[in-house]
Design an enzyme around this catalytic site. Structure first.
Site, PDB file in Angstrom:
ATOM      1  N   LYS A  86      -7.038   1.303  -3.360  1.00 58.01           N
ATOM      2  CA  LYS A  86      -6.703   0.826  -2.012  1.00 58.01           C
ATOM      3  C   LYS A  86      -6.768   1.956  -0.994  1.00 58.01           C
ATOM      4  CE  LYS A  86      -5.375  -1.730   1.376  1.00 58.01           C
ATOM      5  NZ  LYS A  86      -4.100  -2.466   1.462  1.00 58.01           N
TER       6      LYS A  86
ATOM      7  N   LYS B 115      -0.466   6.253   8.017  1.00 57.90           N
ATOM      8  CA  LYS B 115       0.266   6.405   6.756  1.00 57.90           C
ATOM      9  C   LYS B 115      -0.694   6.461   5.573  1.00 57.90           C
ATOM     10  CE  LYS B 115       1.212   3.000   4.410  1.00 57.90           C
ATOM     11  NZ  LYS B 115       1.567   1.680   3.833  1.00 57.90           N
TER      12      LYS B 115
ATOM     13  N   THR C  90       0.859  -1.177   0.000  1.00 56.35           N
ATOM     14  CA  THR C  90       0.000   0.000   0.000  1.00 56.35           C
ATOM     15  C   THR C  90       0.899   1.232   0.000  1.00 56.35           C
ATOM     16  OG1 THR C  90      -1.741  -1.171   1.199  1.00 56.35           O
ATOM     17  CG2 THR C  90      -1.840   1.227   1.212  1.00 56.35           C
TER      18      THR C  90
END
Length: 284
Positions: A173, A241, A98
């Site tokens: 995502k 993040k 990711t």
């Protein structure tokens, strides 16, 4: 045995079971991880081990990356013994991490210049889905390259879908993980509000899990709340993040801003715990 030789870089909570699915599917798999102790379980299953990314890419046809962030990708590609220090022509590199769409577009362009293909292919699902090959894989990149590696992706998940050009998998995502953050904070707040009304957590979750909005996530994280089990399936620091990556490409909605503020505050105390540990921050 499948004849395609696969390399794997990144053996964390997700990487180990995902790579294990390929070993179990009779692919010849070679792994590399910076923390060498994490290679042991794959080696016991029959995988080979490479000393550097450069050594690894020279031995395989398809390389899968499953690492933590953009900085790790930069290191893997551009370090002294990184991927770009080897001849990568003809290889297909699948980045299942990711990361930002920008890093994927940058590395895809450099790979094309060197005669290789790059796909971004992050997954929806956590450790349990990785262990049972029930991940959903979202892919950006060349359609022909996707067709070539789709059978590999389908060994790790129940569905692999190409969404468009490079970066589109990463974009999808980040959208999904933004919803994950909103839902996680919402679940935490709902449990605490119900507790304030004298409703036991177990009773609330029994209602939720049998009602119209029942889902697997509520069941898993509800059980974790009841047990006080915050062992990370998906560490809270990683959702911070991801929310920041989403913010960088335009996520600016009221709920998203609130979630980022909450999870950032929680990360100072609970960053290494599972993301549902945000309930401790909300509770105060």
């Amino acid at each position: 045995m499948n004849t395609t030789k696969i390399g794997w870089i990144g053996l964390g909570n997700m990487g180990i079971p995902m790579a294990g699915q390929l070993v179990n599917a009779d692919y010849k798999v070679t792994v590399y991880n910076r923390s060498k102790d994490k290679e042991a379980s794959l080696k016991e299953m029959g995988a080979s081990v490479a000393g550097t990314p450069k050594d690894l890419i020279s031995e395989i046809d398809v390389l899968v990356l499953m690492v933590s962030d953009d900085a790790a990708i930069e290191q893997i590609f551009n370090s002294e013994d990184g991927l770009f220090s080897a001849d990568i022509s003809g290889k297909v590199i699948i980045n299942m991490s990711t990361v930002s769409p920008a890093i994927s577009k940058e590395m895809a362009a450099l790979c094309r210049d060197k005669g290789a293909q790059y796909l971004d292919a992050p997954v929806s699902g956590s450790v349990k889905q990785a262990e049972t090959a029930q991940l959903v894989v979202m892919v950006g990149g060349d359609e022909t390259a996707f067709g070539q590696v789709k059978p590999i992706l389908e060994k790790m998940g129940k569905m692999a879908v190409r969404l468009g050009d490079v970066g589109s998998g990463n974009g999808a995502k980040l959208a999904i993980n933004s919803l994950l953050a909103l839902y996680t904070q919402g679940l935490a707040e709902t449990v605490l509000f119900a507790n304030q009304q004298g409703i036991k957590t177990e009773d609330l979750l029994n209602l939720l899990n049998n009602g119209a909005i029942a889902n697997v996530f509520t069941k898993i994280k509800g059980d974790a709340i009841i047990a006080g089990n915050y062992k990370p399936a998906f560490a809270l620091k990683h959702i911070v993040k991801d929310l920041n990556l989403a913010k960088a490409i335009g996520l600016d909605s009221p709920l998203a801003k609130t979630a980022l503020n909450t999870f950032e505050a929680a990360s100072f105390k609970y960053g290494e715990e599972d993301l549902i540990a945000v309930i401790k921050e909300v509770k105060g």
